[in-house]
Scaffold this motif. Structure first.
Motif, short mmCIF file in Angstrom:
data_model
loop_
_atom_site.label_atom_id
_atom_site.label_comp_id
_atom_site.label_asym_id
_atom_site.label_seq_id
_atom_site.Cartn_x
_atom_site.Cartn_y
_atom_site.Cartn_z
N ASP D 21 7.70 -16.05 24.00
CA ASP D 21 7.81 -16.81 22.74
C ASP D 21 7.49 -18.27 23.05
OD1 ASP D 21 8.21 -17.66 20.27
OD2 ASP D 21 10.43 -17.61 20.34
N ILE D 22 6.91 -18.97 22.08
CA ILE D 22 6.59 -20.40 22.27
C ILE D 22 7.44 -21.20 21.27
CG2 ILE D 22 4.77 -22.13 22.14
CD1 ILE D 22 2.73 -20.01 22.73
N VAL D 23 8.16 -22.19 21.80
CA VAL D 23 9.02 -23.02 20.93
C VAL D 23 8.48 -24.44 20.97
CG1 VAL D 23 11.30 -24.04 20.69
CG2 VAL D 23 11.07 -21.60 21.31
N ILE D 24 8.31 -25.01 19.76
CA ILE D 24 7.83 -26.41 19.68
C ILE D 24 9.02 -27.28 19.27
CG2 ILE D 24 6.16 -27.93 18.55
CD1 ILE D 24 4.68 -25.80 19.95
N GLU D 25 9.19 -28.36 20.01
CA GLU D 25 10.32 -29.26 19.64
C GLU D 25 9.78 -30.67 19.43
OE1 GLU D 25 12.89 -29.00 22.92
OE2 GLU D 25 13.67 -27.00 22.41
N GLY D 26 10.43 -31.44 18.55
CA GLY D 26 10.15 -32.88 18.42
C GLY D 26 9.08 -33.19 17.40
N ASN D 27 8.52 -32.14 16.76
CA ASN D 27 7.49 -32.49 15.76
C ASN D 27 8.16 -32.81 14.44
OD1 ASN D 27 8.38 -29.87 15.54
ND2 ASN D 27 6.54 -29.22 14.41
N GLU D 28 7.75 -33.92 13.77
CA GLU D 28 8.35 -34.29 12.46
C GLU D 28 7.34 -33.97 11.37
OE1 GLU D 28 8.99 -38.44 12.84
OE2 GLU D 28 10.38 -38.17 14.53
N ARG D 29 6.17 -34.63 11.46
CA ARG D 29 5.22 -34.48 10.32
C ARG D 29 4.27 -33.31 10.58
NH1 ARG D 29 4.19 -39.26 11.54
NH2 ARG D 29 2.03 -38.74 12.07
N ILE D 30 3.89 -33.19 11.87
CA ILE D 30 2.84 -32.18 12.13
C ILE D 30 3.53 -30.81 12.17
CG2 ILE D 30 1.02 -31.52 13.72
CD1 ILE D 30 1.21 -34.47 14.77
N ASP D 31 3.04 -29.86 11.37
CA ASP D 31 3.82 -28.62 11.27
C ASP D 31 3.45 -27.66 12.40
OD1 ASP D 31 1.32 -28.18 9.23
OD2 ASP D 31 1.86 -26.38 10.38
N LEU D 32 4.31 -26.71 12.56
CA LEU D 32 4.26 -25.74 13.66
C LEU D 32 2.85 -25.11 13.71
CD1 LEU D 32 6.14 -24.38 15.73
CD2 LEU D 32 6.54 -22.59 14.02
N GLY D 33 2.38 -24.64 12.58
CA GLY D 33 1.11 -23.89 12.57
C GLY D 33 -0.01 -24.71 13.20
N THR D 34 -0.08 -25.98 12.81
CA THR D 34 -1.20 -26.81 13.32
C THR D 34 -1.11 -26.93 14.83
OG1 THR D 34 -0.77 -28.04 11.31
CG2 THR D 34 -2.37 -28.99 12.83
N ILE D 35 0.14 -27.17 15.37
CA ILE D 35 0.27 -27.36 16.82
C ILE D 35 -0.10 -26.06 17.52
CG2 ILE D 35 1.86 -27.98 18.68
CD1 ILE D 35 3.39 -29.68 16.71
N LEU D 36 0.39 -24.92 16.96
CA LEU D 36 0.09 -23.62 17.60
C LEU D 36 -1.43 -23.42 17.63
CD1 LEU D 36 2.90 -21.29 16.18
CD2 LEU D 36 2.56 -22.11 18.54
N ASN D 37 -2.07 -23.87 16.55
CA ASN D 37 -3.55 -23.74 16.52
C ASN D 37 -4.18 -24.37 17.74
OD1 ASN D 37 -3.73 -22.43 14.19
ND2 ASN D 37 -4.13 -24.21 12.88
N TYR D 38 -3.64 -25.56 18.12
CA TYR D 38 -4.31 -26.32 19.19
C TYR D 38 -3.95 -25.77 20.56
CZ TYR D 38 -5.65 -29.76 15.68
OH TYR D 38 -6.20 -30.38 14.59
N ARG D 42 -1.26 -18.27 23.93
CA ARG D 42 -0.66 -17.45 22.85
C ARG D 42 0.49 -16.63 23.42
NH1 ARG D 42 -2.92 -20.15 20.30
NH2 ARG D 42 -4.59 -20.03 18.78
N ASN D 43 1.26 -16.07 22.45
CA ASN D 43 2.32 -15.14 22.95
C ASN D 43 1.65 -14.02 23.75
OD1 ASN D 43 4.07 -16.66 21.75
ND2 ASN D 43 4.70 -15.24 20.13
N ARG D 44 2.41 -13.50 24.67
CA ARG D 44 2.01 -12.38 25.55
C ARG D 44 0.89 -12.80 26.50
NH1 ARG D 44 2.55 -10.37 20.95
NH2 ARG D 44 0.33 -10.19 20.45
N ASP D 45 0.55 -14.16 26.55
CA ASP D 45 -0.38 -14.57 27.61
C ASP D 45 0.41 -14.79 28.89
OD1 ASP D 45 -2.27 -14.51 25.80
OD2 ASP D 45 -2.65 -16.68 25.62
#
Lengths: 360, 122, 236, 754
Positions: D21-38, D42-45
């Motif tokens: 699983d990937i957990v993103i912390e500390g983002n305020e404005r930029i949403d999860l989806g956008t960061i995961l895009n970059y 990916r999961n299971r890598d």
């Protein structure tokens, strides 16, 4: 369209304690000089001045009576250079004219590579010409033939005008517009040494201006100069080492007297620096935007300056306070007053020349 | 629209030029056995783009007022496995007639589909 | 078109702004909708609401018949959110914008003859729909895009035919042949191929190239045996 | 356990771990989806610390959105990515700028990628300052100061507050050319764009710019090289500025060199155009002073000649062989014809309404035909002459894979093709007018035009309809059909003779192109006029009606021939137009007369802004059969904004018994004017100003013609082709008016001129 912001007006003059009053010995007219550096040439008995339209006049030093005039129909932008036996005048189309110093009769003409804005420096058997394209050439005083010539490329944007070559035993000193000081061998123009006074910094062409425009002065201990947006410095003459340098932006020019260097800053503040250490002894900030002329010294050692409204000011050497003032004309005085043993000769841009004596 | 009304003077017809302008010396230099590229270097690419027979290049030239009898000169170069095998021309006999109109071609303008098949954006 | 000025919307969270904009969109007040979506974008440059808002701006412009703005808005969405799941809708909006460009309120009374308008629009529309169908074959807009693509292809073919006829009337036979081979090459299988072959045959005939004419007519006979032009085919 | 850069966590097998699983912390404005895009993971890598974390860091930093990124491992296979977002620019405020408006500055900032919503970092400050300073320096404000302060805003955004002190614009105080012997300083200085201080504050000629100086040096170089100084050189230029940054001084050091003459002319290159013909195109000959511009024009002439034969990509270079002792130059014109080029396909784009065929039929260059620059140029002019066309540009890209075929891509820009104007107008011709006009020059893009107008002024009430099809036949025979109903009541038209008339008519006219520039016109028309008198009518009118009766059926035949080479029908700048016309009431009409007319129009562009135009018109009418002059209701009049400005409408010429103008059978009119787009207007587009002089008069008949009877006027006119229709305003001052002439200084019309 947007109206142009007016230039800042010259500061109004405050009353001075008239310790010194200036007596005008004589004054005469030499014809409108205009913006250029029209310093009078003072020999033991003559004062020789030139004007924009190429009229060269000689006046007697004592009485100011006109001795002779010569009309060369060329456009000049600088005063008369010369020594006992020859006078030199250089026009803005790059022609150097040599005249007989006693009669003003023309001897020869020689072409330089570009416009010339400073008087010809002559002495030690050579006449040195500096032109706007940065070239320095030495002419043979006899016939104007070129002994040697050195070219330097100025930066894309420079301050208008440049410093006058300074001749000393065996060498020619010339300050360049890129902040470097060159010492050239008098006989063949080879480079003896080169010192960088200040390096152009900043993002815009204006911030990068570091011209050495003010004349260089020297005494037997060292060479003194100050450049724009740069430093005032003392240089050791044989190898060009910088003995001391203080950050300062030079305006019209500098002068040397006894143990001090008098510098007129680009904001018209007058400083007195100790010539050994560069320490500021006093500074006079009472005349901002009056576009002061390079300084000269009265026989008593006080400082004499002209300004944009034609006033002649006297500042006390010890304190820097204004101790005397008189008005020669309405037009600016931007040329350096020339001191003789008993008087000071001033030339204004409208061509008025006057000699003053100072009574404490 | 109708043809020219009979009682009007005939309108000025712009002159129509079609196809490659070949001059004789260039043409004379094309000889059997030459490669396709050499031919193109010498007399240029044929302007007529024929869809079927790839191994034959037709250099056609016509000139004449619009819509009149077409005077066409033709030189064809036949290639066999990329080399010039045969050069034949209509020996400058000027052939071709007035372009005829066919009744089927009147439909060409009208054949736009009347029903717009796509549905309007929701 | 709507001339009322867009009303300014006060502050508010991203969600509130988005909801007010969506409401004015549905009421058909497109100007206010667009300006509210843009305020949302400026204030919350990276939120998910902004992403959806960008798409709604494109849709609002399209409904206003402002095709260039709709295309720019859709382009911006595609550049900003390359991996968003409803990116197919952005391509669809671009396609429909090009498709209906030049159409005007008179459209209902005088339907535009797509074969005679600026062909650049047809080509642009075709490319957008083509991208959509290739990259998102199972998008819900794929089906309609295919239908529109077929229609565009047919109109583009007919444009070639009409232009060839224009040149035929003027006797520019080489131009006719080149236009028709372009049609055969690019629009193979279109229903205009028989007429194209017939016209090409007449052109060859006018040029005196009977052998080429017969070749063309033979191909025509193979594809549509009853075509009236075949009477010129010499048997055997 | 090998050291993991910035990844701390439990023992790791050398092969890293599979991410559950990937957990993103500390983002305020930029949403999860956008960061995961970059994220490149990916999961299971499989995540191998070390190079994988480096990849994640690089990917996230490259977005420029984050000032700090930390990659951590939590538990056995949870990947934690902790980010600190960079602030975004919330607002940009610019003040203190007077010379350049804020919108312009924001545009150049946006080009440097500084705009609302963009990410803010320290380097932005420097870019902003450099960008704004560049803008100000390029317009000569060397003394300008720019300072920016940054305030924090809520939600991790910043506000940029930029204050500008523009300072004075540095103006050129003095330009000094050193080394000029053959030409004096003044002539050389006049050639330059940069000039010394100007008194006119608007002119920016005295503002320094490097671009202008570079152009000036080129001007000097070509001036000298056009007068024999082939060895002319500019050694160096120096630019200096005064300490107060208000004055600029320029020094240009030149070396003229000697004057050279031409030794011999040779022609090289194998082309199938006869040598003599090419040699005749070269205007320079042996012994002439070397003049670069004549040599360039000769080589262009050869190039054009090659173009006519289809060598579109030919080029001609001129090789000088300079001999410094004898001070002369031998020239060799080397011609490389390149391949003869053909046009494959012609496509039109940019049109919104016009049908493809309406544009294609104007083309003189065809597909499958030789590329001819002359025909392409002629096609551009024909397209430009279409009433609804504003701009035409043609590109000729090469066809890929061939070196002798091009396509023609024509981009057109449609102008205002139609107008629906309903307005209350006041025309000095007919007093207050109500005007309802619908005009469409490009009906549904077919190029056909329809005019419908209803005019009601105190002298004329008219309803007219006309429909024109320029391509009635394929070859361009045009057909115009029109009909009108007109009620005339000149009772309160104070200067012309009084009568009432109601006329009804219809006509059909054909235009047949006889050549590229000339057209033959033929038309048939029928007019039925019923006349009446008022108490004011003159005796001539009254006894005319007694003799002839008051209704007239007139069948008129009109023939015309025009020769027209103008490059545009509206606001032409080049070319001439001759028109010869005959209008005859054929036998069987109640009144038999015929009118002959000749008009000549001439346009010549003086500079790219100023055009000289002059028109001359002569009209003469004769009665025949049992009439010896024109019917009083169909005579020529002069005066008014369409014929002779400065005089009241129709007020000149012979008088009737009530001392009102009765018109005449012979009229000569002329105009000479200079037309130019109004100054200070960016896109003059559809507006023009003109200084004019009109002259002429109307006479009883040809032998009453007398030049000193001519009336004249001079003045200024303003024409605006507005969406409502053409508006003309003229302010004129008659100069040789006699007493009794009714002068009218200010005249204008609103609505279409026909």
């Amino acid at each position: 369209c947007a109206s142009e912001p007016e230039p800042t007006p010259p500061a109004t003059l405050t009353a001075t304690t008239a310790e010194v009053n200036l007596l005008r010995l004589w004054s005469s007219r030499a014809g409108e000089a205009g913006r250029g550096r029209f310093e009078p040439l003072v020999t033991d008995d003559q004062v020789i001045v030139a004007n924009r339209k190429g009229k060269v006049s000689s006046f007697s030093r004592e009485t100011g009576m006109r001795r002779w005039t010569r009309e060369l129909d060329v456009r000049l932008n600088s005063g008369v250079g010369g020594d006992e036996d020859r006078l030199y005048v250089a026009d803005i189309d790059g022609m150097v004219h040599a005249l007989n110093s006693a009669t003003g009769e023309s001897l020869w003409q020689a072409a330089a590579s570009s416009e010339i804005l400073v008087p010809v420096a002559s002495g030690f058997g050579v006449a040195v010409v500096r032109s706007t394209d940065g070239r320095v050439s030495a002419l043979n005083p006899e016939d104007g033939s070129e002994r040697w010539s050195v070219s330097n490329t100025p930066p894309a944007l420079t301050l208008n005008g440049y410093s006058r070559p300074l001749l000393l035993k065996g060498g020619v000193l010339t300050g360049l517009d890129d902040g470097r000081l060159l010492a050239l061998n008098m006989s063949n123009g080879k480079l003896i040494w080169e010192t960088v006074i200040s390096v152009p910094t900043g993002r815009s062409e204006v911030e990068r201006l570091v011209d050495i425009d003010a004349d260089i002065v020297l005494d037997d201990e060292g060479i003194y100069l100050a450049n724009y947006q740069g430093k005032a410095a003392r240089i050791e003459p044989t190898r060009g080492q910088v003995i001391w340098s203080v950050p300062l932006s030079a305006g019209a020019g500098i002068g040397l007297h006894e143990d001090s260097l008098i510098v007129v800053g680009d904001n018209d503040t007058v400083y007195r620096l100790d010539k050994q250490t560069g320490q500021t002894i006093w500074s006079n900030e009472t005349m901002p935007a009056r576009r002061l002329s390079p300084p000269a010294f009265t026989p008593a050692g006080d400082i004499v300056l002209g300004d944009v409204e034609g006033y002649v000011h006297v500042l006390d050497f010890k304190t820097g306070k204004a101790i005397g003032r008189t008005r020669l004309t309405e037009e600016p005085i931007n040329a350096r007053p020339i001191a003789t043993d008993d008087a000071v000769i001033v030339q204004a841009t409208d061509g008025l020349v006057a000699a003053y004596r100072f009574a404490r | 629209c109708a043809g020219d009304p009979f009682w009007l003077p005939s309108a000025h017809k712009i002159s129509i030029q079609q196809g490659n302008l070949l001059n004789e010396q260039q043409l004379a230099r094309v000889i059997v056995g030459m490669e396709r590229e050499e031919v193109r270097e010498l007399i240029g690419t044929p302007v007529v783009n024929t869809p079927f027979k790839g191994n034959r290049w037709d250099y056609v030239f016509t000139r004449g007022p619009a819509g009149s009898a077409v005077k066409a000169r033709r030189v064809s170069i036949i290639f066999e496995d990329n080399l010039v095998a045969q050069i034949d021309s209509n020996q400058d006999t000027e052939t071709g007639e007035l372009p005829e109109k066919r009744y089927w071609w009147e439909l060409i303008d009208k054949e736009s589909t009347d029903d717009t098949p796509y549905q309007e954006l929701d | 078109c709507a001339t009322q000025t867009p009303t300014e919307v006060g502050s508010g969270t991203a969600e509130e702004l988005y909801r007010t904009a969506k409401r004015s969109l549905n009421q058909g007040d497109f100007l206010t909708a667009i300006s509210t979506f843009e305020t949302l974008g400026a204030r919350y440059p990276f939120g998910s609401y902004t992403q959806q808002a960008q798409l709604d701006i494109a849709y609002a412009y399209l409904k206003q018949d402002e095709f260039d703005n709709a295309i720019n808005a859709a382009d911006r969405f595609i550049k900003l959110y390359p991996r968003s799941e409803n990116i197919d809708y952005a391509f669809y909006i671009k396609g429909v914008s090009h498709f209906s460009r030049g159409g005007s309120v008179m459209e209902r009374i005088f339907p535009r003859d797509m074969a005679k308008v600026n062909q650049q629009w047809l080509r642009n529309a075709f490319t957008e729909f083509d991208t959509l169908v290739r990259r998102f074959p199972d998008s819900k807009y794929a089906q309609d895009s295919l239908v529109r693509m077929a229609y565009l292809r047919d109109e583009m073919a007919r444009h070639e035919l009409i232009t060839a006829k224009f040149y035929y009337q003027r006797g520019a036979m080489v131009a006719v042949i080149n236009r028709m081979s372009y049609l055969l090459e690019h629009f193979d299988g279109s229903r205009h191929v028989p007429n194209a072959l017939a016209l090409m045959a007449s052109a060859y005939e006018s040029l005196g190239q009977t052998d080429r004419q017969q070749d063309t007519l033979r191909v025509l006979a193979a594809t549509s045996p009853e075509h009236p032009a075949l009477e010129k085919l010499t048997k055997g | 356990q090998e050291p993991v850069s910035r990844v701390d966590g439990g023992a790791t097998k050398p092969g890293g771990f599979v991410v559950s699983d990937i957990v993103i912390e500390g983002n305020e404005r930029i949403d999860l989806g956008t960061i995961l895009n970059y994220l490149p993971i990916r999961n299971r890598d499989r995540f191998v610390p070390g190079e994988d974390s480096a990849r994640v860091l690089r990917a996230l930093y490259e977005t420029g959105l984050f000032s700090d990124v930390v990659v951590k491992r939590r538990g056995t296979n949870i990947l934690v990515v902790k980010v600190v977002e960079r602030p975004a620019i919330g607002s940009i405020s610019i003040n203190g700028n007077k010379k350049i408006d804020t919108e312009e500055l924001t545009k150049s900032l946006r080009q440097a990628d500084i705009a609302l919503g963009r990410v803010y970092n320290r380097s932005i400050l420097e870019t902003v300052e450099r960008e704004l300073r560049r803008v100000y320096f390029s317009s000569g404000n060397y003394g300008s100061e720019i300072d920016i302060n940054v305030e924090k805003l809520e939600r991790n955004r910043v506000a940029l507050d930029i204050t500008i002190t523009e300072g004075a614009v540095a103006r050129i105080e003095h330009i000094n050319i050193v080394g000029n012997e053959s030409f004096d300083e003044k002539t050389l200085l006049n050639l330059l764009q940069s000039s010394e201080k100007k008194i006119n504050p608007f002119s920016s000629a005295d503002e320094y710019s490097q671009v202008k100086l570079a152009a000036d040096i080129e001007t000097l170089r070509s001036y000298y090289q056009d007068r024999g100084y082939i060895r002319f050189e500019v050694d160096s230029t120096q630019v200096s500025i005064s300490q107060d940054k208000r004055d600029i001084f320029i020094v240009i050091n030149i070396r003229e060199g000697e004057r050279y003459r031409l030794r011999g002319i040779e022609l090289e290159g194998e082309v199938d155009i006869p040598r003599e013909e090419l040699l005749s195109l070269i205007t320079v000959k042996e012994g002439d002073v070397f003049a670069r511009k004549d040599i360039v024009s000769s080589s262009n002439a050869i190039n054009d000649r090659l173009g006519q034969d289809g060598y579109a990509f030919a080029d001609v270079d001129v090789l000088p062989d300079i001999n410094d002792e004898s001070r002369d130059v031998g020239l060799t014109f080397v011609i490389s014809p390149g391949k003869r080029v053909y046009v494959r396909r012609i496509t039109f784009t940019g049109q919104y309404k016009t049908r493809d065929e309406v544009l294609r039929r104007e083309m003189r260059q065809l597909e499958g035909s030789r590329f001819s620059p002359a025909l392409v140029n002629r096609s551009r002019i024909r397209l430009q002459r279409l009433a609804f066309m504003q701009g035409v540009s043609i590109r000729t890209p090469r066809v890929p894979g061939t070196d002798d075929q091009v396509d023609l891509e024509i981009t057109v820009q449609e102008g205002q093709s139609g107008s629906f104007s309903a307005g209350l107008g006041y025309g000095s011709d007919g007093g207050a007018t109500v005007n309802l006009a619908f005009q469409q020059d490009n009906l549904f893009g077919t190029g056909e035009s329809l005019q419908f107008s209803f005019d009601n002024s105190d002298t004329v009430r008219q309803l007219s309809l006309s429909f024109q099809n320029p391509y009635f036949t394929d070859d361009g025979i045009s057909r115009t059909v029109g009909a009108f109903i007109r009620e005339t009541d000149t009772s309160d038209q104070d200067s012309t003779s009084r009568y009432l008339a109601s006329t009804r008519g219809a006509s059909v006219r054909f235009g047949v192109p006889l050549s590229e520039f000339s057209t033959f016109r033929i038309g048939l028309g029928y007019e039925r006029t019923e006349l009446g008198t008022t108490t004011e009518s003159s005796d001539e009118v009254v006894n005319f009606l007694e003799e002839e009766g008051d209704t007239f059926n007139i069948y008129d035949l009109n023939l015309g021939f025009t020769y027209d080479t103008r490059n545009r029908t509206v606001f032409a700048t080049d070319g001439t137009a001759h028109r010869l016309s005959l209008e005859a009431a054929i036998p069987g009409s109640d009144y038999t007369y015929y009118k002959l007319g000749y008009s000549f129009e001439f346009f010549q562009a003086l500079t790219d802004r100023y055009t000289l135009s002059s028109t001359l018109r002569v009209d003469s009418g004769y009665g025949y059969g049992d009439f010896d002059n024109l019917p009083f209701f169909n005579r020529y009049f002069a005066g008014g904004v369409r014929t002779l400005r400065g005089y009241d409408t129709g007020s000149l010429g012979p008088r009737d018994s009530k001392d009102n103008a009765a018109g005449g059978d012979y009229r000569t009119l002329g105009t000479v004017e200079v037309i130019f787009p109004p100054p200070f207007v960016e896109e003059p587009g559809a507006t023009r100003l003109s200084l004019f002089t009109d002259f002429g008069n109307v006479f009883e008949d040809t032998n009453a013609f007398d030049v000193d009877e001519f009336r004249g006027s001079y003045g200024v006119a303003f024409v605006w082709l507005s969406p409502v229709g053409p508006l003309t305003f003229s302010l004129s001052n008659p100069y040789n008016d006699q007493e009794g002439d009714e002068k009218q200084q200010f005249q204008f019309t609103i609505g279409s001129i026909f």
